[in-house]
Design a protein around this motif. Sequence first.
Motif, PDB file in Angstrom:
ATOM      1  N   CYS A  46       0.805  -1.228   0.000  1.00  0.00           N
ATOM      2  CA  CYS A  46       0.000   0.000   0.000  1.00  0.00           C
ATOM      3  C   CYS A  46       0.837   1.277   0.000  1.00  0.00           C
ATOM      4  CB  CYS A  46      -0.963   0.030   1.192  1.00  0.00           C
ATOM      5  SG  CYS A  46      -2.230  -1.256   1.110  1.00  0.00           S
ATOM      6  N   ALA A  47       2.095   1.208  -0.386  1.00  0.00           N
ATOM      7  CA  ALA A  47       2.920   2.410  -0.467  1.00  0.00           C
ATOM      8  C   ALA A  47       2.405   3.321  -1.582  1.00  0.00           C
ATOM      9  CB  ALA A  47       4.383   2.036  -0.729  1.00  0.00           C
ATOM     10  N   SER A  48       2.600   4.626  -1.407  1.00  0.00           N
ATOM     11  CA  SER A  48       2.087   5.603  -2.360  1.00  0.00           C
ATOM     12  C   SER A  48       3.242   6.312  -3.074  1.00  0.00           C
ATOM     13  CB  SER A  48       1.214   6.635  -1.630  1.00  0.00           C
ATOM     14  OG  SER A  48       0.811   7.668  -2.519  1.00  0.00           O
ATOM     15  N   PHE A  49       3.164   6.301  -4.424  1.00  0.00           N
ATOM     16  CA  PHE A  49       4.144   6.997  -5.254  1.00  0.00           C
ATOM     17  C   PHE A  49       3.384   7.923  -6.190  1.00  0.00           C
ATOM     18  CE2 PHE A  49       5.980   2.909  -4.121  1.00  0.00           C
ATOM     19  CZ  PHE A  49       7.297   3.209  -3.778  1.00  0.00           C
ATOM     20  N   ASN A  50       3.100   9.122  -5.750  1.00  0.00           N
ATOM     21  CA  ASN A  50       2.349  10.084  -6.551  1.00  0.00           C
ATOM     22  C   ASN A  50       3.263  11.254  -6.920  1.00  0.00           C
ATOM     23  OD1 ASN A  50       0.439  11.636  -7.828  1.00  0.00           O
ATOM     24  ND2 ASN A  50      -0.591  12.298  -5.958  1.00  0.00           N
ATOM     25  N   GLY A  51       3.477  11.426  -8.231  1.00  0.00           N
ATOM     26  CA  GLY A  51       4.341  12.510  -8.679  1.00  0.00           C
ATOM     27  C   GLY A  51       5.790  12.287  -8.302  1.00  0.00           C
ATOM     28  N   VAL A  52       6.268  11.058  -8.483  1.00  0.00           N
ATOM     29  CA  VAL A  52       7.617  10.690  -8.041  1.00  0.00           C
ATOM     30  C   VAL A  52       8.507  10.377  -9.246  1.00  0.00           C
ATOM     31  CG1 VAL A  52       8.958   9.135  -6.569  1.00  0.00           C
ATOM     32  CG2 VAL A  52       6.603   9.702  -5.950  1.00  0.00           C
ATOM     33  N   ASN A  53       9.761  10.814  -9.170  1.00  0.00           N
ATOM     34  CA  ASN A  53      10.743  10.428 -10.181  1.00  0.00           C
ATOM     35  C   ASN A  53      11.405   9.140  -9.721  1.00  0.00           C
ATOM     36  OD1 ASN A  53      12.754  10.134 -12.066  1.00  0.00           O
ATOM     37  ND2 ASN A  53      13.931  11.931 -11.438  1.00  0.00           N
ATOM     38  N   LEU A  54      11.099   8.038 -10.401  1.00  0.00           N
ATOM     39  CA  LEU A  54      11.647   6.722 -10.071  1.00  0.00           C
ATOM     40  C   LEU A  54      12.474   6.165 -11.229  1.00  0.00           C
ATOM     41  CD1 LEU A  54       8.437   5.354  -8.393  1.00  0.00           C
ATOM     42  CD2 LEU A  54      10.667   5.276  -7.289  1.00  0.00           C
ATOM     43  N   SER A  55      12.987   7.059 -12.072  1.00  0.00           N
ATOM     44  CA  SER A  55      13.761   6.598 -13.220  1.00  0.00           C
ATOM     45  C   SER A  55      15.007   5.850 -12.739  1.00  0.00           C
ATOM     46  CB  SER A  55      14.163   7.778 -14.097  1.00  0.00           C
ATOM     47  OG  SER A  55      14.918   8.736 -13.362  1.00  0.00           O
TER      48      SER A  55
END
Length: 256
Positions: free
Chosen positions: A204-213
């Motif tokens: 349930c972790a949240s990644f909203n508007g994240v740079n994960l390149s």
Amino acid sequence: MVDTNKRVFWHFTFKDILTILCSAAIPIALAIYTAIGSQQQKREAEKTRQFDLEQAEKLRQQTLYDEFINNIFKLDNYGYLKEKKNPWAFANAYYRAAHLEWDTIHKAYVLQFLKEKQLIGRNNCTNGCRTTNLDDIIRLNELSFDNVHLASQTGVLNQLDLECVSFDQVSMSDAVFSFASLNGVSFDGGRLDNVKFDGSSLLCASFNGVNLSGADFGNSNLTGAHFSNSDLSGAKITEDQINQASFDNVIRGVSR
């Protein structure tokens, strides 16, 4: 008539020549030896100086850490960490001032301390999703945790508890999470390029508007994790992990 003095002057024996050469060679050899010795002394002095600087920096880091811990305990004793003191200005002022000075090792130590003392990650996330709505006493937003390594001391035996911590708007480029429980964690608005999740849980972790390149999710559990408005280009994520998580408006270009 030949000048006898001139003939004597130029009439050198082999022994005379050898004596002259030896006389000249000794000062040259001494000069070379002295130069070599001087360079060695300089190198040794530089090594000693570097060692002293490293020891001084370690002592400074430990002093900063100890002072922060003492300040937090004082604030707790004086009641400045109670709910009625929200937004806990003194605690955050101490933390942010010290954070600017800490190296990556002590930044990791402090995060673990803050979680153990329930100053961050205060929501109940045992099942991976938030069930309460408590603000974190210490705010981590807009801080840099680049290159920080957060790892369980026992590896697969016990995961490092970082559940429900809000890492919103932080920079965590090249950070590493090894055997960490990140259930319910929020990384919204953050920069996590080249971050590595190794053997971790991201329920349930949240990644909203994240740079994960370039991120590497390794063999981590992404059940219920949600990615939205994020850049996952070049990320290493398996087909199973893709099926575990949900995606909304993301740049996928992933490497599986």
